[in-house]
Design a protein around this motif. Structure first.
Motif, PDB file in Angstrom:
ATOM      1  N   ALA A   1       0.834  -1.205   0.000  1.00 20.03           N
ATOM      2  CA  ALA A   1       0.000   0.000   0.000  1.00 20.03           C
ATOM      3  C   ALA A   1       0.864   1.249   0.000  1.00 20.03           C
ATOM      4  O   ALA A   1       0.545   2.239  -0.676  1.00 20.03           O
ATOM      5  CB  ALA A   1      -0.921  -0.011   1.215  1.00 20.03           C
ATOM      6  N   LEU A   2       1.981   1.213   0.730  1.00 16.22           N
ATOM      7  CA  LEU A   2       2.882   2.361   0.778  1.00 16.22           C
ATOM      8  C   LEU A   2       3.502   2.625  -0.594  1.00 16.22           C
ATOM      9  O   LEU A   2       3.613   3.777  -1.024  1.00 16.22           O
ATOM     10  CB  LEU A   2       3.981   2.112   1.815  1.00 16.22           C
ATOM     11  CG  LEU A   2       4.969   3.268   2.044  1.00 16.22           C
ATOM     12  CD1 LEU A   2       4.231   4.506   2.540  1.00 16.22           C
ATOM     13  CD2 LEU A   2       6.052   2.850   3.032  1.00 16.22           C
ATOM     14  N   LYS A   3       3.886   1.557  -1.301  1.00 14.22           N
ATOM     15  CA  LYS A   3       4.461   1.726  -2.642  1.00 14.22           C
ATOM     16  C   LYS A   3       3.455   2.367  -3.594  1.00 14.22           C
ATOM     17  O   LYS A   3       3.815   3.162  -4.460  1.00 14.22           O
ATOM     18  CB  LYS A   3       4.894   0.365  -3.197  1.00 14.22           C
ATOM     19  CG  LYS A   3       6.154  -0.203  -2.582  1.00 14.22           C
ATOM     20  CD  LYS A   3       6.475  -1.559  -3.187  1.00 14.22           C
ATOM     21  CE  LYS A   3       7.684  -2.187  -2.519  1.00 14.22           C
ATOM     22  NZ  LYS A   3       7.970  -3.541  -3.070  1.00 14.22           N
ATOM     23  N   LEU A   4       2.190   2.009  -3.444  1.00 14.55           N
ATOM     24  CA  LEU A   4       1.158   2.559  -4.317  1.00 14.55           C
ATOM     25  C   LEU A   4       0.900   4.034  -4.046  1.00 14.55           C
ATOM     26  O   LEU A   4       0.698   4.823  -4.971  1.00 14.55           O
ATOM     27  CB  LEU A   4      -0.157   1.797  -4.132  1.00 14.55           C
ATOM     28  CG  LEU A   4      -0.339   0.484  -4.855  1.00 14.55           C
ATOM     29  CD1 LEU A   4      -1.706  -0.085  -4.539  1.00 14.55           C
ATOM     30  CD2 LEU A   4      -0.183   0.673  -6.359  1.00 14.55           C
ATOM     31  N   LEU A   5       0.896   4.435  -2.788  1.00  9.87           N
ATOM     32  CA  LEU A   5       0.417   5.754  -2.406  1.00  9.87           C
ATOM     33  C   LEU A   5       1.514   6.782  -2.197  1.00  9.87           C
ATOM     34  O   LEU A   5       1.233   7.985  -2.177  1.00  9.87           O
ATOM     35  CB  LEU A   5      -0.422   5.650  -1.124  1.00  9.87           C
ATOM     36  CG  LEU A   5      -1.667   4.763  -1.215  1.00  9.87           C
ATOM     37  CD1 LEU A   5      -2.347   4.666   0.137  1.00  9.87           C
ATOM     38  CD2 LEU A   5      -2.638   5.307  -2.258  1.00  9.87           C
ATOM     39  N   PHE A   6       2.753   6.342  -2.054  1.00 11.59           N
ATOM     40  CA  PHE A   6       3.822   7.279  -1.728  1.00 11.59           C
ATOM     41  C   PHE A   6       4.067   8.263  -2.862  1.00 11.59           C
ATOM     42  O   PHE A   6       4.071   7.914  -4.037  1.00 11.59           O
ATOM     43  CB  PHE A   6       5.114   6.515  -1.424  1.00 11.59           C
ATOM     44  CG  PHE A   6       6.280   7.439  -1.177  1.00 11.59           C
ATOM     45  CD1 PHE A   6       6.418   8.080   0.047  1.00 11.59           C
ATOM     46  CD2 PHE A   6       7.204   7.691  -2.172  1.00 11.59           C
ATOM     47  CE1 PHE A   6       7.475   8.952   0.277  1.00 11.59           C
ATOM     48  CE2 PHE A   6       8.263   8.558  -1.954  1.00 11.59           C
ATOM     49  CZ  PHE A   6       8.405   9.190  -0.722  1.00 11.59           C
TER      50      PHE A   6
ATOM     51  N   PRO B   1       2.483  16.519  -2.727  1.00 18.08           N
ATOM     52  CA  PRO B   1       1.060  16.202  -2.863  1.00 18.08           C
ATOM     53  C   PRO B   1       0.547  16.287  -4.306  1.00 18.08           C
ATOM     54  O   PRO B   1      -0.311  15.498  -4.700  1.00 18.08           O
ATOM     55  CB  PRO B   1       0.384  17.261  -1.976  1.00 18.08           C
ATOM     56  CG  PRO B   1       1.410  17.622  -0.960  1.00 18.08           C
ATOM     57  CD  PRO B   1       2.726  17.536  -1.681  1.00 18.08           C
ATOM     58  N   GLY B   2       1.068  17.224  -5.077  1.00 18.83           N
ATOM     59  CA  GLY B   2       0.583  17.390  -6.441  1.00 18.83           C
ATOM     60  C   GLY B   2       1.183  16.429  -7.447  1.00 18.83           C
ATOM     61  O   GLY B   2       0.735  16.373  -8.607  1.00 18.83           O
ATOM     62  N   ASN B   3       2.193  15.691  -7.048  1.00 25.52           N
ATOM     63  CA  ASN B   3       2.786  14.695  -7.937  1.00 25.52           C
ATOM     64  C   ASN B   3       1.899  13.457  -8.014  1.00 25.52           C
ATOM     65  O   ASN B   3       1.038  13.243  -7.156  1.00 25.52           O
ATOM     66  CB  ASN B   3       4.171  14.287  -7.441  1.00 25.52           C
ATOM     67  CG  ASN B   3       5.186  15.403  -7.577  1.00 25.52           C
ATOM     68  OD1 ASN B   3       4.897  16.456  -8.134  1.00 25.52           O
ATOM     69  ND2 ASN B   3       6.387  15.182  -7.049  1.00 25.52           N
ATOM     70  N   SER B   4       2.116  12.635  -9.014  1.00 31.21           N
ATOM     71  CA  SER B   4       1.376  11.379  -9.108  1.00 31.21           C
ATOM     72  C   SER B   4       2.148  10.265  -8.415  1.00 31.21           C
ATOM     73  O   SER B   4       3.374  10.218  -8.474  1.00 31.21           O
ATOM     74  CB  SER B   4       1.127  11.010 -10.574  1.00 31.21           C
ATOM     75  OG  SER B   4       2.346  10.942 -11.295  1.00 31.21           O
ATOM     76  N   ASN B   5       1.417   9.398  -7.726  1.00 32.31           N
ATOM     77  CA  ASN B   5       2.043   8.216  -7.138  1.00 32.31           C
ATOM     78  C   ASN B   5       1.897   7.045  -8.101  1.00 32.31           C
ATOM     79  O   ASN B   5       1.374   7.198  -9.207  1.00 32.31           O
ATOM     80  CB  ASN B   5       1.436   7.901  -5.759  1.00 32.31           C
ATOM     81  CG  ASN B   5      -0.072   7.754  -5.813  1.00 32.31           C
ATOM     82  OD1 ASN B   5      -0.635   7.307  -6.810  1.00 32.31           O
ATOM     83  ND2 ASN B   5      -0.744   8.127  -4.732  1.00 32.31           N
ATOM     84  N   LEU B   6       2.357   5.877  -7.682  1.00 31.47           N
ATOM     85  CA  LEU B   6       2.327   4.716  -8.579  1.00 31.47           C
ATOM     86  C   LEU B   6       0.905   4.380  -9.016  1.00 31.47           C
ATOM     87  O   LEU B   6       0.662   4.079 -10.190  1.00 31.47           O
ATOM     88  CB  LEU B   6       2.978   3.508  -7.894  1.00 31.47           C
ATOM     89  CG  LEU B   6       2.961   2.188  -8.672  1.00 31.47           C
ATOM     90  CD1 LEU B   6       3.659   2.336 -10.018  1.00 31.47           C
ATOM     91  CD2 LEU B   6       3.629   1.080  -7.833  1.00 31.47           C
ATOM     92  N   ALA B   7      -0.054   4.445  -8.088  1.00 34.51           N
ATOM     93  CA  ALA B   7      -1.441   4.136  -8.431  1.00 34.51           C
ATOM     94  C   ALA B   7      -1.975   5.091  -9.486  1.00 34.51           C
ATOM     95  O   ALA B   7      -2.775   4.692 -10.350  1.00 34.51           O
ATOM     96  CB  ALA B   7      -2.312   4.205  -7.174  1.00 34.51           C
ATOM     97  N   GLN B   8      -1.553   6.336  -9.446  1.00 33.41           N
ATOM     98  CA  GLN B   8      -2.029   7.328 -10.406  1.00 33.41           C
ATOM     99  C   GLN B   8      -1.268   7.272 -11.719  1.00 33.41           C
ATOM    100  O   GLN B   8      -1.827   7.569 -12.783  1.00 33.41           O
ATOM    101  CB  GLN B   8      -1.928   8.723  -9.783  1.00 33.41           C
ATOM    102  CG  GLN B   8      -2.885   8.912  -8.606  1.00 33.41           C
ATOM    103  CD  GLN B   8      -2.524  10.090  -7.720  1.00 33.41           C
ATOM    104  OE1 GLN B   8      -1.356  10.475  -7.619  1.00 33.41           O
ATOM    105  NE2 GLN B   8      -3.526  10.667  -7.073  1.00 33.41           N
ATOM    106  N   LYS B   9      -0.012   6.883 -11.677  1.00 23.78           N
ATOM    107  CA  LYS B   9       0.811   6.848 -12.894  1.00 23.78           C
ATOM    108  C   LYS B   9       0.259   5.873 -13.931  1.00 23.78           C
ATOM    109  O   LYS B   9       0.356   6.131 -15.135  1.00 23.78           O
ATOM    110  CB  LYS B   9       2.257   6.472 -12.550  1.00 23.78           C
ATOM    111  CG  LYS B   9       3.056   7.576 -11.879  1.00 23.78           C
ATOM    112  CD  LYS B   9       4.470   7.116 -11.594  1.00 23.78           C
ATOM    113  CE  LYS B   9       5.257   8.150 -10.791  1.00 23.78           C
ATOM    114  NZ  LYS B   9       5.460   9.393 -11.535  1.00 23.78           N
TER     115      LYS B   9
END
Length: 267
Positions: free
Chosen positions: A78-83, A87-95
């Motif tokens: 979960a940390l890998k997905l959300l880190f 705040p305005g950057n994309s995380n792995l889940a958003q990429k």
């Protein structure tokens, strides 16, 4: 069949087919799948010979969403997905959604079977979504006590009124392909989504790759900006295209002469 969670096939005419490849898991998204999608998009971004991308899934479903058991059982996952650093950057889940929009080529999602939750978020990153008649679509995150947080919301706000978007997101309603079309979640409905995606891809590669990249960038980055900004960007992109080789090649082809497009320019 390769064991890779995502496969990439590039045809001689520059059509890249990206397939989610965990049919035994209904293409549910675990950390391995998230990373594979991100890395595949990064490799596509470096290849200026690619003209169109088709995104599909192996097996009976496009993608049934997050592999909740796999991701939630490991805090590190979960940390890998959300880190994210800011705040305005994309995380792995958003990429895995937003990076499709950053590619300088059209991306077509060929949807079949279930396209739920994270699967729909990924499909929303595509420029065109073609749904097969047997498909079902759902913004399903609320079923699991979550909100959609994979960057698809930025696309949904362009596709439908706010009250409709909130209703579908709050209720996790499952839609047929025809209902999804009525809500503007998909571009077309077809008997065979993959066949139609390939048909559209063949039509797109007849056009200058610089025009396809320019239109995508113009619309995605300026759609909601002021008229003055849009006018300025239109003019700048047109000058850039006119200075390139592919505009002259497009003119030759329009006149019925034999010509082959060059690799698209840097944008």
């Amino acid at each position: 069949m390769t064991n890779s969670p995502v496969t990439l096939n590039i045809s001689d005419n520059g059509i890249a087919t990206v397939s989610l490849n965990k049919p035994e898991k209904l293409n549910a998204l675990d950390i391995e799948m998230f990373l594979a999608i991100k890395n595949t998009i990064k490799s596509l971004r470096k290849n200026r010979q690619i003209r169109v991308v088709i995104l599909t899934g192996v097996g009976p479903d496009f993608c049934t969403g997050l592999d909740v058991k796999s991701v939630m059982s490991k805090p590190s996952s979960a940390l890998k997905l959300l880190f994210k650093w800011l705040p305005g950057n994309s995380n792995l889940a958003q990429k895995v959604t937003s990076m499709w929009r950053e590619l300088n080529v059209p991306v077509i999602a060929a949807i079949h079977g279930r396209c739920w939750g994270g699967g729909l978020q990924i499909a929303l990153g595509a420029d065109f979504r073609i749904a097969q008649l047997n498909s079902s679509l759902s913004i399903m995150e609320s079923k699991w006590g979550l909100i959609p947080d994979m960057a698809g919301n930025t696309q949904i706000r362009k596709l439908m009124p706010i009250d409709v978007a909130m209703k579908l997101t709050m209720t996790a309603e499952t839609l047929t392909a025809d209902q999804a079309l009525q809500y503007n979640l998909v571009t077309e409905v077809h008997d065979s989504a993959l066949d139609r995606a390939n048909e559209l891809a063949l039509k797109l590669i007849e056009k200058s790759p610089d025009v396809l990249a320019g239109v995508k960038k113009l619309f995605n980055q300026n759609w909601s900006r002021s008229d003055r900004t849009f006018f300025a960007k239109e003019s700048w992109y047109q000058v850039k295209i006119l200075a390139g080789k592919n505009q002259k090649i497009a003119t030759r082809k329009a006149l019925g002469k034999e010509a082959e497009y060059k690799a698209r320019m840097h944008w």
